[in-house]
Write an enzyme that holds these catalytic residues in place. Structure first.
Site, mmCIF file in Angstrom:
data_model
loop_
_atom_site.group_PDB
_atom_site.id
_atom_site.type_symbol
_atom_site.label_atom_id
_atom_site.label_comp_id
_atom_site.label_asym_id
_atom_site.label_seq_id
_atom_site.Cartn_x
_atom_site.Cartn_y
_atom_site.Cartn_z
ATOM 1 N N HIS A 214 -36.880 17.732 22.719
ATOM 2 C CA HIS A 214 -35.619 17.321 22.120
ATOM 3 C C HIS A 214 -35.889 16.081 21.264
ATOM 4 C CE1 HIS A 214 -32.761 19.295 25.294
ATOM 5 N NE2 HIS A 214 -33.761 20.098 24.947
ATOM 6 N N GLU B 25 -34.506 13.217 21.130
ATOM 7 C CA GLU B 25 -34.529 11.963 21.888
ATOM 8 C C GLU B 25 -35.866 11.760 22.598
ATOM 9 O OE1 GLU B 25 -32.212 14.451 21.943
ATOM 10 O OE2 GLU B 25 -30.430 13.758 23.003
ATOM 11 N N CYS C 114 -28.339 15.384 26.509
ATOM 12 C CA CYS C 114 -28.249 16.243 27.690
ATOM 13 C C CYS C 114 -28.694 15.439 28.910
ATOM 14 C CB CYS C 114 -29.115 17.482 27.503
ATOM 15 S SG CYS C 114 -30.892 17.139 27.515
ATOM 16 N N CYS D 61 -32.365 14.219 28.664
ATOM 17 C CA CYS D 61 -32.556 13.110 27.729
ATOM 18 C C CYS D 61 -31.903 11.829 28.252
ATOM 19 C CB CYS D 61 -32.021 13.480 26.354
ATOM 20 S SG CYS D 61 -33.004 14.766 25.556
#
Length: 150
Positions: free
Chosen positions: A53, A55, A83, A86
């Site tokens: 992801h 992040e 999420c 993260c």
């Protein structure tokens, strides 16, 4: 120090992710002096890595540059509510501030879903600012998924 938003850079990264066929999420990590340390968009499909992801990618790069697993004083800009995975990484990295655009009622981990930062097991809770360039971030996501699912 004057506040400067880096959400436009995160949106640039989100657009680039969409161009690669990735879910359009972008992130920017900024150090305590206000300098961009890392920027990235999602790369889960490209890297065959469910943890890639935006992040996570900027946190990894920021930690590598800092030579530390912690990033106190750093700010993270991300186009979509992080999420649970993260949010947990943000907490573990001791990031000071999180600015995000679109809310994610389905998979969010900050204001929705797991609400990681509100758990007693959460060791570090960053300041959270939501709704930054939310309409633009939401439009990117809506357009992306509309094109995928006509």
């Amino acid at each position: 120090m004057r506040f400067t938003s880096h959400m436009q850079t995160a949106l640039f990264e989100a657009r680039a992710a969409a161009d690669r066929g990735e879910v359009p999420v972008g992130a920017v990590l900024v150090d305590p002096r206000g300098q961009v340390v890392a920027q990235a968009g999602n790369r889960t499909r490209e890297l065959h890595d469910p943890t890639a992801h935006a992040e996570i990618l900027v946190i990894r790069e920021g930690c590598a540059k800092a030579g530390s697993e912690r990033l106190p004083g750093h700010a993270l800009y991300v186009t979509l509510e992080p999420c649970a995975m993260c949010a947990t990484a943000i907490s573990a990295a001791r990031i000071s501030r999180v600015y995000y655009g679109a809310a994610d009622p389905k998979s969010g981990g900050v204001a929705h879903g797991a609400r990681v930062f509100s758990h007693p097991q959460c060791h570090h809770v960053p300041e959270v600012y939501d709704g930054i360039s939310a309409a633009e971030a939401e439009a990117l996501l809506t357009d992306f998924f509309k094109a995928k699912r006509p």
